[in-house]
Motif scaffolding. Structure first.
Motif, PDB file in Angstrom:
ATOM      1  N   ALA A 284      25.280  44.375  29.118  1.00  0.00           N
ATOM      2  CA  ALA A 284      24.182  43.893  30.368  1.00  0.00           C
ATOM      3  C   ALA A 284      25.010  42.660  31.863  1.00  0.00           C
ATOM      4  CB  ALA A 284      22.878  43.885  30.443  1.00  0.00           C
ATOM      5  N   LEU A 285      25.977  42.181  31.446  1.00  0.00           N
ATOM      6  CA  LEU A 285      26.271  40.916  31.453  1.00  0.00           C
ATOM      7  C   LEU A 285      27.195  41.687  32.616  1.00  0.00           C
ATOM      8  CD1 LEU A 285      26.233  37.675  32.268  1.00  0.00           C
ATOM      9  CD2 LEU A 285      27.431  37.760  30.016  1.00  0.00           C
ATOM     10  N   PHE A 286      27.954  42.141  32.333  1.00  0.00           N
ATOM     11  CA  PHE A 286      29.435  42.642  32.312  1.00  0.00           C
ATOM     12  C   PHE A 286      29.232  43.854  33.226  1.00  0.00           C
ATOM     13  CE2 PHE A 286      32.006  40.583  28.616  1.00  0.00           C
ATOM     14  CZ  PHE A 286      32.718  39.853  29.899  1.00  0.00           C
ATOM     15  N   LEU A 287      28.325  44.711  33.374  1.00  0.00           N
ATOM     16  CA  LEU A 287      27.903  45.282  33.863  1.00  0.00           C
ATOM     17  C   LEU A 287      27.288  44.600  35.354  1.00  0.00           C
ATOM     18  CD1 LEU A 287      27.141  48.316  35.102  1.00  0.00           C
ATOM     19  CD2 LEU A 287      24.840  48.459  34.443  1.00  0.00           C
ATOM     20  N   VAL A 288      26.428  43.621  35.123  1.00  0.00           N
ATOM     21  CA  VAL A 288      26.301  42.992  36.199  1.00  0.00           C
ATOM     22  C   VAL A 288      27.420  41.872  36.975  1.00  0.00           C
ATOM     23  CG1 VAL A 288      24.421  41.036  36.815  1.00  0.00           C
ATOM     24  CG2 VAL A 288      23.826  42.179  35.204  1.00  0.00           C
ATOM     25  N   MET A 289      28.136  41.454  35.995  1.00  0.00           N
ATOM     26  CA  MET A 289      29.388  40.999  36.860  1.00  0.00           C
ATOM     27  C   MET A 289      30.160  42.074  38.002  1.00  0.00           C
ATOM     28  SD  MET A 289      32.993  40.121  35.084  1.00  0.00           S
ATOM     29  CE  MET A 289      33.913  41.417  35.258  1.00  0.00           C
ATOM     30  N   ALA A 290      30.585  43.383  37.311  1.00  0.00           N
ATOM     31  CA  ALA A 290      30.574  44.227  38.089  1.00  0.00           C
ATOM     32  C   ALA A 290      30.706  44.492  39.713  1.00  0.00           C
ATOM     33  CB  ALA A 290      31.143  45.606  37.249  1.00  0.00           C
ATOM     34  N   VAL A 291      28.899  44.486  39.124  1.00  0.00           N
ATOM     35  CA  VAL A 291      28.474  44.505  40.907  1.00  0.00           C
ATOM     36  C   VAL A 291      28.332  44.192  41.787  1.00  0.00           C
ATOM     37  CG1 VAL A 291      26.275  45.119  41.492  1.00  0.00           C
ATOM     38  CG2 VAL A 291      26.765  46.122  39.734  1.00  0.00           C
ATOM     39  N   THR A 292      28.296  42.029  41.119  1.00  0.00           N
ATOM     40  CA  THR A 292      27.858  41.489  41.996  1.00  0.00           C
ATOM     41  C   THR A 292      30.179  41.091  42.226  1.00  0.00           C
ATOM     42  OG1 THR A 292      27.141  40.116  40.418  1.00  0.00           O
ATOM     43  CG2 THR A 292      27.588  38.770  42.454  1.00  0.00           C
ATOM     44  N   VAL A 293      30.697  41.297  41.463  1.00  0.00           N
ATOM     45  CA  VAL A 293      31.982  41.294  41.576  1.00  0.00           C
ATOM     46  C   VAL A 293      32.294  42.335  43.342  1.00  0.00           C
ATOM     47  CG1 VAL A 293      34.480  41.994  41.392  1.00  0.00           C
ATOM     48  CG2 VAL A 293      33.454  39.622  40.208  1.00  0.00           C
ATOM     49  N   GLY A 294      31.716  42.871  43.008  1.00  0.00           N
ATOM     50  CA  GLY A 294      31.867  43.968  43.994  1.00  0.00           C
ATOM     51  C   GLY A 294      31.053  43.840  45.044  1.00  0.00           C
ATOM     52  N   PHE A 295      30.169  43.552  45.683  1.00  0.00           N
ATOM     53  CA  PHE A 295      30.076  43.135  46.156  1.00  0.00           C
ATOM     54  C   PHE A 295      30.072  42.098  47.406  1.00  0.00           C
ATOM     55  CE2 PHE A 295      26.593  40.162  48.526  1.00  0.00           C
ATOM     56  CZ  PHE A 295      26.087  40.899  49.220  1.00  0.00           C
ATOM     57  N   VAL A 296      31.105  40.912  46.814  1.00  0.00           N
ATOM     58  CA  VAL A 296      31.385  39.685  46.844  1.00  0.00           C
ATOM     59  C   VAL A 296      33.083  40.463  47.692  1.00  0.00           C
ATOM     60  CG1 VAL A 296      33.016  37.379  45.977  1.00  0.00           C
ATOM     61  CG2 VAL A 296      30.762  37.770  45.795  1.00  0.00           C
ATOM     62  N   ALA A 297      33.661  41.563  46.845  1.00  0.00           N
ATOM     63  CA  ALA A 297      34.976  41.372  46.777  1.00  0.00           C
ATOM     64  C   ALA A 297      34.347  42.606  48.604  1.00  0.00           C
ATOM     65  CB  ALA A 297      35.642  42.535  46.143  1.00  0.00           C
ATOM     66  N   ARG A 298      33.489  43.302  48.625  1.00  0.00           N
ATOM     67  CA  ARG A 298      32.789  44.242  49.857  1.00  0.00           C
ATOM     68  C   ARG A 298      33.815  45.603  49.629  1.00  0.00           C
ATOM     69  NH1 ARG A 298      33.101  40.357  55.502  1.00  0.00           N
ATOM     70  NH2 ARG A 298      31.751  38.597  55.411  1.00  0.00           N
ATOM     71  N   LEU A 299      33.138  45.309  48.205  1.00  0.00           N
ATOM     72  CA  LEU A 299      33.919  47.227  48.716  1.00  0.00           C
ATOM     73  C   LEU A 299      32.688  47.985  48.549  1.00  0.00           C
ATOM     74  CD1 LEU A 299      35.373  46.955  44.571  1.00  0.00           C
ATOM     75  CD2 LEU A 299      36.478  46.756  46.809  1.00  0.00           C
ATOM     76  N   THR A 300      33.340  48.890  49.138  1.00  0.00           N
ATOM     77  CA  THR A 300      32.208  50.262  48.862  1.00  0.00           C
ATOM     78  C   THR A 300      31.315  50.751  48.008  1.00  0.00           C
ATOM     79  OG1 THR A 300      33.424  51.755  49.470  1.00  0.00           O
ATOM     80  CG2 THR A 300      33.433  50.710  51.373  1.00  0.00           C
ATOM     81  N   ALA A 301      30.816  51.341  48.536  1.00  0.00           N
ATOM     82  CA  ALA A 301      30.070  51.747  47.206  1.00  0.00           C
ATOM     83  C   ALA A 301      30.684  53.423  46.799  1.00  0.00           C
ATOM     84  CB  ALA A 301      28.658  53.192  47.797  1.00  0.00           C
ATOM     85  N   ASP A 302      31.880  54.286  47.720  1.00  0.00           N
ATOM     86  CA  ASP A 302      32.900  55.304  46.961  1.00  0.00           C
ATOM     87  C   ASP A 302      33.820  54.464  46.177  1.00  0.00           C
ATOM     88  OD1 ASP A 302      31.296  56.879  47.670  1.00  0.00           O
ATOM     89  OD2 ASP A 302      32.563  57.070  49.631  1.00  0.00           O
ATOM     90  N   GLU A 303      34.002  52.601  46.593  1.00  0.00           N
ATOM     91  CA  GLU A 303      35.310  51.984  45.954  1.00  0.00           C
ATOM     92  C   GLU A 303      35.012  51.892  44.802  1.00  0.00           C
ATOM     93  OE1 GLU A 303      37.982  50.221  49.906  1.00  0.00           O
ATOM     94  OE2 GLU A 303      36.188  49.472  49.157  1.00  0.00           O
ATOM     95  N   PHE A 304      33.167  51.177  44.599  1.00  0.00           N
ATOM     96  CA  PHE A 304      33.397  50.784  43.190  1.00  0.00           C
ATOM     97  C   PHE A 304      32.880  51.718  42.257  1.00  0.00           C
ATOM     98  CE2 PHE A 304      29.535  49.914  40.466  1.00  0.00           C
ATOM     99  CZ  PHE A 304      29.977  48.569  40.445  1.00  0.00           C
TER     100      PHE A 304
END
Length: 462
Positions: A284-304
């Protein structure tokens, strides 16, 4: 004729068939167990014969799906963490950090002197924390020209990312793909013993840095000593340093992503040590990290999602290895021959001192590593046997996990490793030439592993 072994999946399927056949021949047996510190431990000397339960064709064919079911938690964990790290890699933050330091080598004598220690440590840290292995392969294309520009050789350029990541993987302290899985199967608290493992990692990494620094000093004095001297001379004629000299540098987003990754590792350590987190919480922690990193890096939903699914998809093969390895355990368990095998193996590993028993376990794991290279798959296959065997021969399960890890120190010189063969093919280095160059370092690793296992066994490491 060149020896070519079947791949891991074929070996495991053949092993399944052999185990099913063995249940018709090997007598059934059981050890008595008792509950110690929350886990069932075998009572030495309690082995007794029980009725055998031969496993037929139906049991053989259904064992893989049963393996998926019983290993579902570990398989889900591996897929989620793999997806999370793929998102991290999609941000290019780690790549940017490496290129940034590589570019700086032309501007500072201190940086030039620190290239080997810094980069070997970084790659080793990657292996020790998020299981960096295959991910190091493309970096060979960066570090060969960097090494040549620093008046070093191709072998050094290969060793920095490849050997660095492999030694970190083999002495990992937070790698969920080998330490986490092995400890989970062995019934040891997840990421416990991190202090001693960190010491092992620091020693192994320091020895690697020392060896490469010694080699670098020799090559700078006399470049003709390098086995790749002729190749290096040709490569220098077309050397293109623009790949990292013209690198624009790390952005604020890259730095933010790296800080988030570091914070995730910190939270994981606190959670495991202070709150007893296990596979579910860490996933769960790494899942949160992935979402947060994706948001900070401004990845689109499709890219994420594309990155996450790509990372998970790359580990589907690993998931299958785990399921097949678990299937072998299921067949042995249902056929009631696991304890019989333990009873037979115990004299081979047993010794007058737990030190020698631990060292014998390391030798066995090193041999197994020649055939099965997946750290996760090897843990799933061997730890159900090695953990209770450790109880029988007076070795702690924590030490048994360490012996399993150290078995992977041989990966850089075995011809059956896809990573090793792939790296050398990319670098254009003949396998025999590489092995001859690596043998002194492998001897150092062997002495280190035997010594550290002796320390772990003598202190009854828990």
């Amino acid at each position: 004729m060149k020896l070519k072994l079947p791949n891991t999946y074929v070996l495991l399927v053949v092993l399944l068939a052999l185990i099913a056949a063995a249940t018709w021949i090997v007598p059934g047996g059981k050890f008595d167990t008792q509950l110690v510190d929350g886990k069932n431990v075998i009572v030495a000397g309690s082995y007794h014969v029980v009725e055998a339960r031969p496993q037929g064709l139906v049991a053989l064919l259904t064992s893989p799906i049963k393996g998926f079911v019983e290993a579902a938690l570990i398989i889900g964990f591996v897929l989620i963490v793999g997806g999370a790290f793929a998102v991290l890699q999609k941000t290019a933050a780690i790549d940017a950090m490496i290129k940034s330091v590589a570019r700086a080598h032309t501007r500072s004598a201190v940086v030039r002197a620190m290239v080997i220690p810094v980069f070997v440590t970084l790659f080793s840290l990657g292996g020790a924390t998020f299981g960096m292995a295959e991910e190091a392969i493309p970096f060979v294309l960066i570090f060969i020209p960097l090494a040549l520009a620093l008046r070093l050789d191709t072998l050094t350029g290969v060793a920095i990312p490849f050997v660095g990541s492999q030694v970190g993987f083999a002495t990992a302290f937070l790698n969920p793909f080998n330490v986490g899985v092995a400890q989970g199967i062995a019934g040891v608290p997840l990421f416990s013993g991190i202090g001693f493992r960190a010491i092992c990692w620091a020693i192994a990494t320091s020895l690697t840095v020392g060896f490469l620094m010694w080699w670098a000093a020799r090559i700078r004095r006399d470049p003709t000593l390098s086995p790749t001297y002729a190749m290096d001379q040709e490569r220098r004629k077309t050397l293109d340093m623009a790949g990292f000299e013209n690198f624009a540098g790390m952005t604020g987003r890259h730095r933010a992503v790296l800080w988030l990754f570091a914070a995730t590792l910190g939270v994981m350590i606190v959670g495991v040590v202070q709150y007893g987190w296990y596979i579910e919480e860490i996933a769960a922690l790494f899942l949160v990290m992935a979402v947060t990193v994706g948001f900070v890096a401004r990845l689109t939903a499709d890219e994420f999602m594309a990155a996450f699914l790509h990372g998970a998809r790359d580990l589907v093969g690993t998931a299958l290895v785990i399921a097949l390895a678990k299937a072998t355990v299921i067949l042995m368990r249902d056929g009631q021959i696991i304890d019989t095998m333990l009873h037979a193996l115990a004299p081979l590993v047993e010794s007058s001192s737990p030190v020698f028993s631990a060292q014998k376990m390391f030798v066995i794991q090193s041999v197994i590593n020649f055939f099965i290279h997946s750290g996760t798959g090897q843990a799933a296959l061997t730890m159900p046997i090695m953990a209770p065997l450790a109880d029988l021969v007076g070795v702690t399960r924590q030490t048994a996990v360490l012996a399993f890890q150290f078995g992977e120190l041989t990966t850089p010189i075995i011809p059956t490793s896809g990573i090793t063969v792939g790296v050398l093919a990319l670098a254009g280095v003949p396998f025999g030439q590489w092995v001859k160059w690596m043998l002194p370092l492998q001897a150092i690793y062997l002495a280190m592993a035997l010594g550290l296992l002796a320390v772990a066994a003598l202190m009854g490491w828990q």
